[in-house]
Design a protein around this motif. Structure first.
Motif, short mmCIF file in Angstrom:
data_model
loop_
_atom_site.label_atom_id
_atom_site.label_comp_id
_atom_site.label_asym_id
_atom_site.label_seq_id
_atom_site.Cartn_x
_atom_site.Cartn_y
_atom_site.Cartn_z
N ALA A 1 -55.36 -39.54 -41.58
CA ALA A 1 -55.92 -40.54 -40.69
C ALA A 1 -55.15 -41.85 -40.73
N GLY A 2 -54.11 -41.92 -41.55
CA GLY A 2 -53.33 -43.14 -41.63
C GLY A 2 -54.03 -44.26 -42.38
N GLU A 3 -54.99 -43.91 -43.25
CA GLU A 3 -55.69 -44.94 -43.99
C GLU A 3 -54.75 -45.57 -45.02
N PRO A 4 -55.08 -46.78 -45.48
CA PRO A 4 -54.18 -47.48 -46.41
C PRO A 4 -54.01 -46.72 -47.72
N LEU A 5 -52.91 -47.02 -48.38
CA LEU A 5 -52.55 -46.30 -49.59
C LEU A 5 -53.63 -46.40 -50.66
N TRP A 6 -54.25 -47.57 -50.80
CA TRP A 6 -55.27 -47.70 -51.84
C TRP A 6 -56.44 -46.75 -51.59
N ARG A 7 -56.75 -46.48 -50.33
CA ARG A 7 -57.84 -45.56 -50.02
C ARG A 7 -57.45 -44.13 -50.38
N VAL A 8 -56.20 -43.74 -50.10
CA VAL A 8 -55.72 -42.42 -50.49
C VAL A 8 -55.73 -42.29 -52.01
N HIS A 9 -55.23 -43.33 -52.67
CA HIS A 9 -55.12 -43.29 -54.12
C HIS A 9 -56.48 -43.31 -54.81
N GLU A 10 -57.48 -43.85 -54.16
CA GLU A 10 -58.81 -43.84 -54.75
C GLU A 10 -59.23 -42.41 -55.06
N ALA A 11 -58.98 -41.50 -54.12
CA ALA A 11 -59.33 -40.10 -54.33
C ALA A 11 -58.34 -39.41 -55.26
N VAL A 12 -57.05 -39.71 -55.11
CA VAL A 12 -56.03 -39.10 -55.98
C VAL A 12 -56.28 -39.50 -57.43
N PHE A 13 -56.52 -40.78 -57.63
CA PHE A 13 -56.76 -41.29 -58.97
C PHE A 13 -57.98 -40.62 -59.60
#
Length: 861
Positions: free
Chosen positions: A835-847
């Motif tokens: 969805a092109g969300e910001p990196l911190w949002r992606v990393h929230e789940a990855v982290f």
């Protein structure tokens, strides 16, 4: 006498202050017109602190409580009503201050009742029967002194009711804020700063599909302000935008240039700078054609709202950007920020104010689209997008198609106005913005997922993940996904087996899954590959500018990433990584997948072999050591026992057990040696891709596995022919869990494969994302490991009857729960990435996936 009904408009997010003498009926009015939870009563707060609502000595503490609760409600964006006398200016001042602090409108509803009415009502209430008459008289005197000054105190709406009849006939009507357009869902075309470039605006509207100011598909244009100044035809732009807004085909927020022009049109003294002089001259010429035009412009500008909240709260449009705490709020401070943004108080070398980089710190859920500060190219930063691409300075006029998140641009026809300073990107990080910082991961975390709701991460697990992520992980801009752990199948009761396919098929059948795919399980190391078409795509999409690049791949920078399931680089040097990525890229190109999937990058889940490529240390210290020790000791023990038997000693039973131990040790050594071989650079290395996780704009994690494997078969085949045989096919068989013959075929396939030395298989629902009859996610895959492979896991002698009996008591519940939670988090990361969300949002789940790996679970599972 009949009293005419009276409507009292109240803004849906505001602080309503009921003002009136004791006995004026404020509590009754509040109970009739507002929800019980919306009303904060001074009497109730007095009771909380003193157990007596009439204890006036507790008033100071009671009002501390009242102000605290009011502040919490306003911070949460909830309509709040204060039920207190509030006849004194000082008591109202504190409430107006709270409203301003939380950027909501203060509204006064005054109950100016006659003295006799108040006295009668107090006399009818036992707890107020002894109320002295002079208290009512004092309250009414203070109220009368206050009435004319309420507006000066800051109240934006004032409703005065002067008789019981007026009160009875009154009706409170909630009004939406002017900026609340959440009911409008678009689709929208958001257009950046036009600055009088009328011809470019016509070209952009044409490119967007508008005909005579309307879109045939019902799309709505949204202008971010700064329609005027500097360009050649501000009146033409105004005419177009005013006509579109009047017809309902457009929305518009004001820019700082409209604000200044509006003040000039209203007769205010302003400096004719920054292009205003040119606009005034153009308007004077326009007046000759239409004398009413200037007044129409003034009315249009006066009616503009500072910002709009659109599409169910998913989108905020303003001129200069807006932090989340101001979304949907109404105050002078909010309007000023929406018009001018925030500065650091410094000036740059060009004499211009230095803008505070609010977008780098933005963590809001709504996308904020704005303009104001010209940049060379529009790019997403933490779910914010600046659309001012300097059309008047010779750049481009840019629009965002929402919800598609597509940019549409037209070039400027010329440099209409020389910029004071060159256009530069306002913030760094390209599309992605900044990754997680400490505030994003500190303490206990809750991650909202689409497929499993809220997933909790404990504080101690987050700390462990932070250690790994900060010290060992690949560049965070290229870390978009971590694979979940996988649960084993239920423990088997088959003689000689700890795991068996029959249990996996039975479990999926019980979950309502009819068709499953059994995929060969490759014994290697998990590898996630982010493959970009070239280094330019990596820079544009993943913001790899400034990447620490020290490889032999030239100066162009990385073209992707290759990392382990814990986020570490798979290879120690970037050159080996780029060689693998290059082989993958050439295979993707030859297979035509770039075009078929309409993407410039893709994310692959794969297994890298041999196992010894990454597990050499583990092999030496754990597995090889066991094999070496058994070979050094057991033959001598066996020989000694054989000699003892030859001499007639009764040690035959012990000899047989030692021979079994020797055979088990040899089987253990054979088991791990199957997955180890010598490699030279990439010679001997094999990569088995088994899923395309995501591409530009789409998560493919939900694509059926047969389609996934068809794509990957083509990738492997083209690699074998055109590239060089790095990739390895994943064998599979589809099983119908309700058909005994099909189930038997699946079991036979597993027995044949594991009998030939294979690790085992993974059983997955063919349709990928499946829920059971209760709506719960079904396990995305269970592993069924072979009998001999499990020797590596549980030890050489695990197949002995007594050992198997003990191992069959293993507990799988925590592992299964962990696998589902990590799977949901992985899906969430992919959805956010697509969805092109910001990196911190992606990393929230990855982290969170990495954090859950710290939970105490039997590693043998």
């Amino acid at each position: 006498m009949t009293t005419t009904p009276r409507t009292l408009p109240v803004t849906d997010l505001s602080l309503v202050v009921l003002v009136g003498a004791t006995g004026s009926g404020k509590s009754t009015f509040a109970h009739r017109h507002f929800k019980p939870t919306e009303v904060i009563s001074s009497d109730f707060c007095r009771g909380l602190v003193a157990d007596d609502e009439n204890d006036q000595s507790a008033s100071s503490d009671a009002f501390d409580v009242l102000h605290y609760v009011v502040g919490k409600r306003l911070a949460a964006g909830r309509l709040t009503v204060v039920d207190a006398t509030s006849v004194q200016q000082e008591s109202r001042r504190q409430l107006v201050r709270l409203a301003r602090q939380y950027d909501v409108l203060p509204i006064a509803i005054v109950l100016d009742m006659p003295e006799e009415v108040c006295a009668e009502r107090n006399a009818a209430r036992p707890e107020r029967a002894g109320m002295p008459r002079h208290v009512i008289q004092r309250h009414r005197r203070e109220l009368r002194r206050s009435l004319r000054g309420l507006q000066r105190e800051g109240f934006r709406k004032i409703h005065v009711l002067r008789s019981p009849e007026e009160v009875d006939a009154a009706e409170v009507v909630l009004e939406k804020r002017f900026n609340d357009k959440r009911h409008l869902t678009g689709p929208f075309d958001i257009i950046g700063d036009v600055h009088g470039c009328s011809s470019e605006l016509d070209s952009l509207l044409g490119a967007l599909g508008y005909v005579d100011g309307a879109h045939p598909e019902g799309r709505t244009a949204v202008f971010v302000g700064d329609l005027v100044d500097r360009g050649p035809d501000s009146p033409g732009v105004l005419r177009r935008v005013m006509a579109m807004t009047a017809s309902g085909n457009a929305l518009c927020v004001p820019g700082n240039h409209e604000n200044k022009l509006g003040r000039w049109l209203g007769g205010r003294k302003v400096q004719h700078t920054h292009g205003l002089a040119e606009t005034i001259e153009q308007l004077e010429r326009a007046d000759a054609e239409d004398p009413a035009f200037r007044e129409q412009v003034r009315e249009f500008i006066d009616g503009l709202v500072s910002h709009y909240v659109l599409d169910g709260g998913k989108l905020v449009v303003c001129h200069a950007g807006l932090p989340e705490k101001y979304h949907g709020r109404t105050s002078g401070r909010v309007r000023a920020h929406a018009l001018y943004g925030e500065t650091t108080g410094e000036t740059d070398e060009f004499g211009l104010p230095v803008r505070y980089p609010w977008a780098e710190d933005y963590r809001g859920k709504a996308a904020v689209v704005y303009g104001h500060t010209p940049v060379p190219t529009a790019s997403w930063v933490n779910n914010t997008l600046c659309l001012d691409t300097g059309a008047v300075f010779g750049g481009k006029l840019t629009a965002l198609r929402w919800p598609e998140r597509e940019l549409v641009e037209v070039p400027a026809e010329k440099v209409w106005y020389e910029p004071v300073k060159p256009l530069v990107t306002d913030v760094h990080g390209g599309h992605q913005g900044r990754p997680l910082d400490l505030a994003d991961v500190h303490g206990r975390r809750i991650v909202e997922t689409r497929h499993m709701g809220r997933v909790a991460v404990r504080e101690e697990n987050a700390a462990a993940a932070l250690e790994v992520m900060s010290r060992f992980a690949v560049d965070p801009r290229l870390l978009a996904y971590l694979p979940p752990t996988m649960a084993p199948t239920a423990t088997s009761q088959e003689e000689g087996y700890l795991e068996h396919p029959a249990e996996a098929f039975a479990q999926y059948r019980a979950d309502g899954v009819q068709r499953v795919v059994c995929e060969e399980k490759h014994m290697g190391s998990r590898a996630v590959a982010l493959v970009c078409r070239d280094a330019d795509v990596a820079r544009t999409r993943f913001g790899t500018e400034g990447y620490a690049w020290a490889a032999g791949g030239g100066d162009s920078g990385p073209t992707g990433a290759l990392h382990t399931r814990t986020g570490r680089p798979f290879f120690d040097d970037a050159e080996a990584t780029e060689q693998v990525l290059d082989r993958l890229r050439r295979a993707v190109t030859a297979a035509g997948l770039w075009e078929e999937l309409d993407t410039d990058w893709l994310l692959l889940d794969a297994e890298m072999m041999p196992w010894s490529l990454k597990a050499s240390g583990l092999l030496r210290t754990q597995y090889a050591a066991v094999g070496a020790a058994s070979r050094a000791v057991l033959p001598g023990v066996t020989a000694a026992l054989e000699a003892a038997v030859a001499r007639g000693l009764d040690v035959g039973g012990l000899l047989e057990r030692q021979r079994e131990r020797t055979a088990d040790a040899a089987a253990f050594t054979r088991a791990y040696r199957r997955y180890c071989w010598t490699t030279d650079a990439l010679d001997g290395v094999r990569l088995a891709p088994f899923q395309i996780l995501a591409v530009q704009g789409r998560s493919l994690a939900g694509a059926p596995h047969d389609r996934q494997l068809d794509w990957l078969d083509r990738l492997v085949d083209t690699d074998a022919v055109a590239v060089g045989g790095l990739l390895q096919r994943t064998r599979r068989i589809v099983v119908d869990t309700g058909d005994e013959e099909s189930v038997r075929a699946g079991i036979d396939w597993w027995l044949e494969m594991t009998g030939a030395g294979g690790e085992g298989m993974v059983v997955k629902p063919l349709d990928a994302l499946v829920r059971d009859g209760k709506g719960r996610l079904v396990q995305p895959g269970v592993k069924v490991r072979g009998r001999e492979y499990l020797r590596i896991v549980y030890g050489p002698e695990y197949t002995r009857a007594d050992n198997l009996t003990r191992l069959r008591g293993r507990f799988l519940g925590h592992k299964r729960s962990l696998a589902l939670r990590e799977f949901a988090l992985g899906l969430e990361a992919l959805d956010r990435l697509a969805a092109g969300e910001p990196l911190w949002r992606v990393h929230e789940a990855v982290f969170a996936v990495l954090a859950l790996e710290s939970e105490p679970v039997d590693p043998r599972l």
